[in-house]
Motif scaffolding. Structure first.
Motif, short mmCIF file in Angstrom:
data_model
loop_
_atom_site.label_atom_id
_atom_site.label_comp_id
_atom_site.label_asym_id
_atom_site.label_seq_id
_atom_site.Cartn_x
_atom_site.Cartn_y
_atom_site.Cartn_z
N CYS A 87 0.84 -1.20 0.00
CA CYS A 87 0.00 0.00 0.00
C CYS A 87 0.88 1.25 0.00
N HIS A 88 0.41 2.30 -0.64
CA HIS A 88 1.22 3.49 -0.86
C HIS A 88 1.43 4.33 0.39
N TYR A 89 0.65 4.09 1.44
CA TYR A 89 0.70 4.93 2.64
C TYR A 89 1.37 4.23 3.82
N GLN A 107 9.48 6.66 3.84
CA GLN A 107 9.70 5.38 3.18
C GLN A 107 8.40 4.78 2.63
N THR A 108 7.54 5.65 2.13
CA THR A 108 6.31 5.19 1.46
C THR A 108 6.20 5.87 0.10
N VAL A 109 5.38 5.31 -0.76
CA VAL A 109 5.12 5.92 -2.07
C VAL A 109 4.54 7.32 -1.89
N PHE A 110 3.60 7.45 -0.96
CA PHE A 110 2.98 8.76 -0.73
C PHE A 110 4.01 9.79 -0.25
N TYR A 111 4.97 9.38 0.54
CA TYR A 111 5.99 10.30 1.04
C TYR A 111 6.82 10.84 -0.14
N ARG A 112 7.20 9.94 -1.04
CA ARG A 112 8.00 10.38 -2.20
C ARG A 112 7.19 11.33 -3.07
N ARG A 113 5.90 11.04 -3.24
CA ARG A 113 5.06 11.95 -4.04
C ARG A 113 4.90 13.29 -3.34
N GLY A 145 -3.11 2.00 -3.58
CA GLY A 145 -2.32 0.80 -3.84
C GLY A 145 -2.96 -0.46 -3.30
N ASN A 150 4.00 2.29 6.28
CA ASN A 150 5.43 2.16 6.54
C ASN A 150 5.72 1.10 7.60
#
Length: 391
Positions: free
Chosen positions: A18-20, A197-203, A133, A22
């Motif tokens: 999942c994108h959120y 360290q999540t997809v959402f953090y990078r976005r 995700g 960690n």
């Protein structure tokens, strides 16, 4: 360790990321999971060498525990039945996701004494589920609730997240209404947090994540509280709502600042005077725990400062409030000895109220809880006063 009444057990396997999230998690493979379960048993043995240990609650979280195959689920439960007095548990919880469980797995959970399900739905909207995700869809939620009802699981908690990227107040309201239509006895609800360290953090760092404005998040929380109350579901903690008698016993262990074991990769335990965090990388955890050594990453000593701060920050999360007589019994001096000015200030600001020695967050205090909690951080002078008082 006889004062410890709860255990958290981490199963770090997922079939999607999942994108959120960690939490410590890895893609499931049968080989990885088999090795992990052996190491997990060895870790539990290192703390509790005897069998039939008595506890009040066990919570199996993840990851997705039901990502394990049927043989591995059975193996895990056989081990837990050997190590713990499962029949004596007040609450035995496992997390699962919609669509991750079939009749055979449900029968395994039932046969081995699971009496509470924590159900990771997150949102009742297919488009938003894809953005998160998640691999399940709304139809999977209905099918899983029907399956759990068919198997006589009555204590089900449904998890929701709000203030999602691009989510409007109206979308949240529709999602909440649909979730409440299941008439489940417990709901856990959290505003989206952007975790490292999540997809959402990078976005988020790239400016590509568009969250609702703060005033919309506040409105969603108000709608949440009002809708729960209208459905006879009482708020008992900042983010948790339950029908009377269905409050999470395990989570109350945390909010009451009581001790608990933490078993598994990345798990944390709280013991008298210390918190222990486990190694997170799966191969290192398996190697260390599997050899019979405790897979410890770090031990944080909990002094009187930390104990007092956590006592209040956790205790005030409960809607029932924090009783200053509990503080007196634990620390042998009154709450007002340290916090007279802070309590008075928070009352004048309309963030705290007190009745017969029980301190509670007001409605505005619930919205600004982190600001309230900051007032209970002790400075060095206060710490010296405590040490002098306790001599």
């Amino acid at each position: 360790m006889t004062s410890i009444q709860s255990a958290y057990i981490h199963i770090p396997f997922c079939k999607q990321m999942c994108h959120y999230c960690n939490f410590v998690k890895y893609y499931y493979t049968e080989k990885r999971a088999t090795e992990y379960l052996y190491a997990l048993e060895k870790e539990i043995d290192s703390y509790l060498p005897r069998n039939n240990n008595a506890l009040g609650t066990i919570y199996i979280g993840g990851g997705t525990p039901t990502a394990l195959n049927k043989e591995q689920l059975t193996q895990m439960f056989e081990m837990l039945h050997w190590k713990f007095d499962i029949a004596g548990l007040e609450e035995f919880t496992i997390e699962l996701n919609p669509g991750d469980i079939d009749e055979e797995k449900a029968d395994i959970l039932k046969a081995y004494g699971i009496n509470r399900i924590s159900f990771g739905v997150q949102v009742m909207d297919d488009n938003m589920l894809m953005q998160l995700g998640r691999t399940h869809r709304v139809q999977d939620v209905y099918e899983t609730v029907n399956l759990l009802s068919k198997k006589d699981f009555s204590n089900i908690s449904l998890d929701l997240i709000y203030a999602l990227p691009n989510q409007t107040v109206e979308q949240f309201q529709r999602s909440l209404k649909e979730a409440l239509a299941f008439q489940l006895p417990h709901y856990s609800t959290y505003a989206l947090q952007i975790e490292p360290q999540t997809v959402f953090y990078r976005r988020h760092k790239k400016g590509q994540l568009h969250r609702p404005p703060e005033e919309d998040e506040v409105t969603m929380y108000q709608i949440l509280k009002e809708s729960m109350a209208a459905n006879g579901i009482e708020q008992y903690e900042i983010s948790n709502f339950a029908m009377p008698g269905f409050e999470s016993r395990h989570n109350l262990t945390y909010w009451n600042n009581e001790y608990y074991y933490g078993f598994g990769a990345g798990a944390s335990g709280y013991f008298p005077g210390k918190r222990i965090a486990n190694l997170r990388p799966l191969p290192i955890y398996v190697e260390k725990a599997g050899s019979g050594d405790r897979p410890i990453l770090e031990i944080d000593e909990i002094g009187i400062r930390e104990e007092i701060e956590e006592e209040l920050m956790l205790g005030l999360r409960k809607i029932g409030g924090y009783d200053e007589r509990v503080f007196q019994r634990k620390f042998e001096f009154p709450l007002s000895y340290l916090y007279s000015e802070q309590l008075d200030k928070l009352m004048k600001q309309g963030l705290l109220t007190v009745n017969q020695g029980v301190w509670k967050l007001t409605d505005e205090g619930l919205l600004l809880a982190n600001l309230v909690f900051e007032e209970f951080i002790l400075d060095d002078l206060q710490l010296e006063e405590i040490k002098t008082k306790m001599l």
